[in-house]
Design a protein around this motif. Structure first.
Motif, short mmCIF file in Angstrom:
data_model
loop_
_atom_site.label_atom_id
_atom_site.label_comp_id
_atom_site.label_asym_id
_atom_site.label_seq_id
_atom_site.Cartn_x
_atom_site.Cartn_y
_atom_site.Cartn_z
N THR A 20 44.15 19.23 93.19
CA THR A 20 44.02 20.59 92.85
C THR A 20 42.72 22.09 92.58
O THR A 20 41.94 20.78 92.53
N CYS A 21 42.84 22.53 92.43
CA CYS A 21 42.13 23.47 92.58
C CYS A 21 42.39 24.83 91.20
O CYS A 21 43.58 25.05 91.03
N GLY A 22 41.21 25.01 91.05
CA GLY A 22 41.38 26.40 89.63
C GLY A 22 39.91 26.95 89.34
O GLY A 22 38.88 26.82 89.34
N PHE A 23 40.04 28.16 88.63
CA PHE A 23 39.58 28.53 87.60
C PHE A 23 38.93 28.23 86.04
O PHE A 23 39.83 28.70 85.31
N LEU A 24 37.32 28.53 86.35
CA LEU A 24 36.86 28.35 84.73
C LEU A 24 36.16 29.59 84.57
O LEU A 24 35.79 29.82 85.46
N THR A 25 37.29 30.24 82.89
CA THR A 25 36.23 31.80 82.30
C THR A 25 35.21 31.07 81.64
O THR A 25 35.46 30.00 80.77
N ALA A 26 34.10 31.67 82.29
CA ALA A 26 32.74 31.14 81.66
C ALA A 26 32.23 32.35 81.09
O ALA A 26 32.22 33.89 81.82
N PRO A 27 31.14 32.76 79.94
CA PRO A 27 30.59 33.68 79.50
C PRO A 27 29.76 33.92 80.41
O PRO A 27 28.77 32.71 80.95
N LEU A 28 29.22 35.06 80.97
CA LEU A 28 28.29 35.14 81.71
C LEU A 28 26.73 34.47 81.05
O LEU A 28 26.22 33.76 81.83
N GLY A 29 26.78 34.55 80.18
CA GLY A 29 25.35 34.20 79.58
C GLY A 29 25.31 33.63 78.18
O GLY A 29 26.81 33.47 77.28
N THR A 30 24.43 32.87 77.34
CA THR A 30 24.14 31.88 76.05
C THR A 30 23.96 32.48 75.05
O THR A 30 23.50 31.92 74.33
N MET A 31 22.49 33.27 75.52
CA MET A 31 21.65 33.53 74.39
C MET A 31 22.18 34.46 73.24
O MET A 31 23.19 35.21 73.70
N GLY A 32 22.43 34.33 72.32
CA GLY A 32 22.95 33.95 70.95
C GLY A 32 22.34 36.42 70.71
O GLY A 32 23.77 36.73 70.56
N VAL A 33 21.43 36.77 71.35
CA VAL A 33 21.68 37.48 70.30
C VAL A 33 22.09 38.80 71.38
O VAL A 33 22.92 39.92 71.14
N HIS A 34 23.24 38.37 72.59
CA HIS A 34 23.84 39.59 73.24
C HIS A 34 25.44 38.87 73.41
O HIS A 34 26.41 38.86 74.44
N VAL A 35 25.93 36.80 72.49
CA VAL A 35 26.20 36.24 72.92
C VAL A 35 28.21 37.43 73.01
O VAL A 35 28.86 37.36 73.27
N ASP A 36 27.93 38.09 72.30
CA ASP A 36 28.85 39.09 72.13
C ASP A 36 29.68 40.05 73.11
O ASP A 36 30.45 41.06 73.48
N SER A 37 28.62 40.10 73.69
CA SER A 37 28.58 41.42 75.01
C SER A 37 28.58 40.67 76.37
O SER A 37 28.57 41.53 76.88
N TYR A 38 28.66 39.80 76.34
CA TYR A 38 28.42 39.27 77.45
C TYR A 38 29.79 38.88 78.12
O TYR A 38 30.85 38.91 78.19
N PRO A 39 29.69 39.75 79.54
CA PRO A 39 31.36 40.14 80.33
C PRO A 39 31.41 38.20 80.63
O PRO A 39 30.76 37.46 81.00
N ASP A 40 32.74 37.78 81.30
CA ASP A 40 33.19 36.85 81.67
C ASP A 40 33.02 37.31 83.27
O ASP A 40 32.78 37.67 83.43
#
Length: 648
Positions: A113-133
C-alpha cells in the motif's frame, strides 16, 4: 555507545586537584582534555563489523545475531523497535499525525500500500513556526511476518526521477524478512507540489542534433537559461507561510526539495513507523540520499548499500567531467575487446581497428547530415525527435550504440556487426547504400523503442469476471499503488512534462550540487576542453554526457548544495563498476574513503547498477548474504565478468 574504557573527564580533573596555582590549573586542565582525546583515540573500538577475512573474524561472526525464528536479545533490539520514538507506532500502524496509508484493507502481512507523509517544508529554527507543510508519497510492501524480522529497507533507484514502484521492485534484492519501502521524493510522482509544470520544461525540443556542434549547444543553453528563471519563479512553487513571525510571507519550494530534504523526510518516515533503524539501498543518485541520511542520522542506519554511487562531494562540473572520462574509458574497452577478437569481430579488420571504423561512420553521417524520417505519431511517442517528423541520425547513433548500461554482450555483438556493414559502404564510397542502411537501421530502432515503451506502459488486462475493469486507477483519491513514471494518478501529462528538458534532474541537482556555470562563453570553453580531451571515436557520447549533466544546473537562480557526505562509523557495502560512465568507478573509490568501514566490491562488468542480470551473478550472492545474514564481504572483493564481446 561507540566508546568503551574511556577515561572520564571528571576523573582526570580530580587527579589534578593538587595543583593550586591558577596558571598551572589552566595548563593542566588543558592537558587533561588532551589526555581524554588520546584515551578516546587509543581505546575507541569500531562497531562490530563482521567481515570475513578480517584477523578477528571467527565463524561465530558469520552466524546472524538473531537467527531466523528467534527474537532479538535485550542488548540488540529488533530493527522495528525505536527506543527514541513512541513505542506504539509500527509500519502497519504508523503515527497518524505524520503518515497515513490510503487503503487500510491493504495493510496486512504481505500486502502493498501507499500513503502520504506530512512534512514541514524546512527545518531551520528561525522559520520553524512559519514553514508550510508538503506531502510526500511513500509506499511499502509489508513482510509476510509482522513485525518484519529484519526491519525495513528503503531503496531508491536513482535518476533523479525514479519513483516508488522502482524502489519496491529493486528492494526485493534484499530478500525476505524486510518491509520494502520506496518513495516519490519531493516534487516527483504523486508528492505535492510537483515539478511537472509547463514552466519547468524547455521550450521546444531540448534534444540536440549533434552534441559536438557548438552552435547547437549555445542555442540549447539559452533555452535552459530561460527555463531556469521561469521554473524558479513559477507561482505554484511560492508557498505561503503559515504566519509571518519570521518576516517571511512565502517560501520557494525549489529551495526546499533537494537531497537533504529527502533524507529528512526519510527520517520522519522512520519515526512515524516506530523503527529504531532503517536499512538503505541507494542505486546511482539514490546513493546520494543514502549517504546524506547516513551522514545526518548515522545512529539510525542498519544495512547500508551504495550501488554504483555518485561522489560524496557533489560538484556538478566535476561530475560532468568524470562522466565524460568514464564514457571514454568504457568505449575504449569495447573497442579493445573487438580488436582482441580479431577476425571474429569484423570491425577490428578495418585499417586502424575498431575505433577508426566507428569514427569514419560517424564522420560520414555528419557530413551527409542524415535525418531519419518518421511519422508525426512516431515522433510524439519517441520523445527524441529533432523535428516534428524526423530524428537526427547522429543523435540516434548515440542511442543505438547505447549498450553502455545493458551488459548485453549479444546485443553489443549485433550492433557492432551492423556498424561493420555500414563501414564497408562508407569506406567504398557507396553513399546511396550507406544512407539507405543508416535510415533503415534508425527506423527499425525507433519502432522497437516505441513498442518496448508501450509494452511497459500497458500491462496485461485482467481476465475473467473483472476483465472490463480498467487496469489503472487514475483517481488520486482512491489509487493507493506504487507510482511508475508513465502512470501517475491525477497527473495524466506527468510523463511528458517531466521528460521535456530533464526537469526532475534539473530541479533536484540544482538543490544538491555546486559548481554551476552561468556564463555562456565560460561554459563553451569548458565544453571544448571536454570535446578535445574525450574524442570517443567521434560518437559524441562523452561530450553528450558532459553537456547533459553540467547544463542541468546552468544559470539556476539559487543553488542550495548539500555538504559532503561522510561517516566514520557506518559499515556497509559499496558496489563499483570499472567501466561505468554514469557513475564512474572513481566515485565508488571516493565513497569508500568517505565511509571507511564499508567494503568496496568491484565488478569488471561494463554496466551501471547491480541487478539480477546474468553478468552480475557472481556479485549478487554477496549482497544477499549481507542483507540476510549481516556478513560484510572482504574489502576489495572482485567480481569477474567476461569481456563485452563473446565471439567464439
Amino acid at each position: 555507545e561507540q566508546y568503551t574504557s574511556v577515561a572520564q573527564p571528571g576523573e582526570v580533573l580530580r587527579k589534578q586537584q593538587k595543583w593550586t596555582k591558577p596558571l598551572l590549573i589552566v595548563f593542566v586542565a588543558a592537558l587533561a582534555g588532551v589526555a581524554v582525546l588520546v584515551a578516546h583515540d587509543r581505546d575507541w573500538k569500531a562497531p562490530a563489523v563482521r567481515v570475513r577475512g578480517h584477523p578477528e573474524f571467527t565463524e561465530e561472526d558469520a552466524t546472524p545475531a538473531n537467527p531466523p525464528g528467534e527474537s532479538a536479545t535485550a542488548t540488540s533490539p529488533p530493527a522495528e523497535t525505536d527506543l527514541s520514538a513512541a513505542s506504539e507506532w509500527t509500519a502497519m500502524h504508523p503515527d497518524p499525525a505524520v503518515l497515513k496509508w490510503l487503503d487500510t484493507s491493504e495493510v496486512k502481512p504481505g500486502g502493498t500500500t501507499c500513503g502520504f507523509l506530512t512534512a514541514p517544508l524546512g527545518t531551520m529554527g528561525v522559520h520553524v513556526d512559519s514553514y508550510p507543510d508538503v506531502k510526500v508519497y511513500f509506499c511499502i510492501k509489508f513482510a509476510d511476518t509482522q513485525p518484519a524480522p529484519k526491519g525495513t529497507v528503503f531503496t531508491h533507484c536513482g535518476g533523479p526521477g525514479s519513483l516508488s514502484a522502482c524502489g519496491i521492485n529493486w528492494g526485493a534484492m534484499a530478500g525476505d524478512g524486510y518491509n520494502h519501502v520506496g518513495m516519490d521524493q519531493r516534487g516527483l510522482g504523486r508528492s505535492l507540489p510537483t515539478f511537472a509544470t509547463p514552466n519547468c520544461t524547455v521550450a521546444g525540443s531540448s534534444i540536440l542534433d549533434d552534441y559536438e556542434d557548438e552552435e547547437a549547444v549555445r542555442r540549447n543553453l539559452r533555452k535552459i537559461k530561460a527555463r531556469a528563471h521561469t521554473c524558479f519563479n513559477d507561482p505554484s512553487f511560492q508557498l505561503p507561510a503559515k504566519n509571518n513571525k519570521s518576516g517571511r510571507d512565502y517560501f520557494n519550494f525549489l529551495q526546499f526539495s533537494g537531497t537533504d530534504e529527502v533524507a529528512e523526510d526519510l527520517d520522519r518516515f522512520r519515526k512515524a513507523i516506530g523503527a529504531r533503524k532503517l536499512s538503505l539501498h541507494g542505486i546511482s543518485y539514490g546513493s546520494a540520499i543514502a549517504m546524506a541520511y547516513a551522514t545526518k542520522f548515522r545512529d539510525h542506519v542498519d544495512k547500508f548499500l551504495l550501488n554504483s554511487p555518485v561522489p560524496p562531494t557533489l560538484s556538478m562540473f566535476q561530475m560532468a567531467w568524470d562522466s565524460a572520462h568514464g564514457q571514454q574509458l568504457q568505449y575504449d574497452n569495447f573497442a579493445a575487446a573487438c580488436d582482441s577478437a580479431g577476425a571474429a569481430c569484423p570491425l577490428s579488420m578495418a585499417p586502424g581497428g575498431t575505433g577508426n571504423a566507428l569514427a569514419l561512420v560517424m564522420d560520414k553521417i555528419r557530413q551527409m547530415n542524415i535525418q531519419i524520417p518518421l511519422t508525426t505519431d512516431q515522433c510524439k511517442a519517441f520523445f527524441f525527435c529533432t523535428s516534428p517528423t524526423s530524428v537526427s541520425a547522429v543523435y540516434l547513433a548515440n542511442l543505438q550504440l547505447g549498450f553502455s548500461q545493458a551488459g548485453d554482450r549479444e546485443g553489443f555483438k549485433q550492433v557492432v556487426n551492423e556498424v561493420y556493414t555500414q563501414y564497408q559502404a562508407a569506406a567504398s564510397g557507396d553513399i546511396v547504400k550507406f544512407e539507405s542502411m543508416i535510415v533503415k537501421s534508425g527506423q527499425e530502432y525507433v519502432a522497437a523503442f516505441i513498442a518496448a515503451v508501450n509494452a511497459a506502459a500497458r500491462p496485461s488486462q485482467p481476465s475473467g469476471p473483472q476483465a472490463a475493469l480498467p487496469f489503472f486507477d487514475e483517481n488520486p483519491d482512491t489509487n493507493s499503488k506504487p507510482t511508475e513514471e508513465e502512470r501517475v494518478a491525477g497527473q495524466p501529462d506527468y510523463h511528458v512534462l517531466i521528460n521535456q528538458g530533464q526537469v526532475a534532474q534539473t530541479c533536484v541537482w540544482s538543490q544538491s550540487t555546486f559548481d554551476e556555470a552561468s556564463n555562456e562563453n565560460y561554459y563553451i570553453t569548458r565544453w571544448k576542453q571536454a570535446k578535445s580531451t574525450f574524442p570517443n571515436f567521434h560518437l559524441g557520447k562523452s561530450v553528450f554526457l558532459f553537456d547533459s549533466k553540467w547544463s542541468m544546473t546552468y544559470s539556476w537562480p539559487r543553488l542550495t548544495p548539500v555538504s559532503s557526505a561522510a561517516s566514520p562509523t557506518t559499515p556497509g557495502i559499496i558496489i563499483g563498476y570499472i567501466y561505468d560512465p554514469n557513475t564512474p568507478y572513481l566515485w565508488a573509490q571516493q565513497a569508500h574513503t568517505a565511509f571507511p568501514l564499508t567494503s568496496l566490491v568491484t565488478s569488471q562488468a561494463s554496466k551501471h547498477g547491480m541487478g539480477p542480470e546474468e553478468v552480475d551473478q557472481d556479485c549478487l550472492p554477496i549482497l544477499q548474504k549481507y542483507f540476510q545474514e549481516g556478513v560484510q564481504p572482504v574489502d576489495g572483493d572482485l567480481c569477474q565478468a567476461p569481456k563485452p564481446i563473446a565471439w567464439s
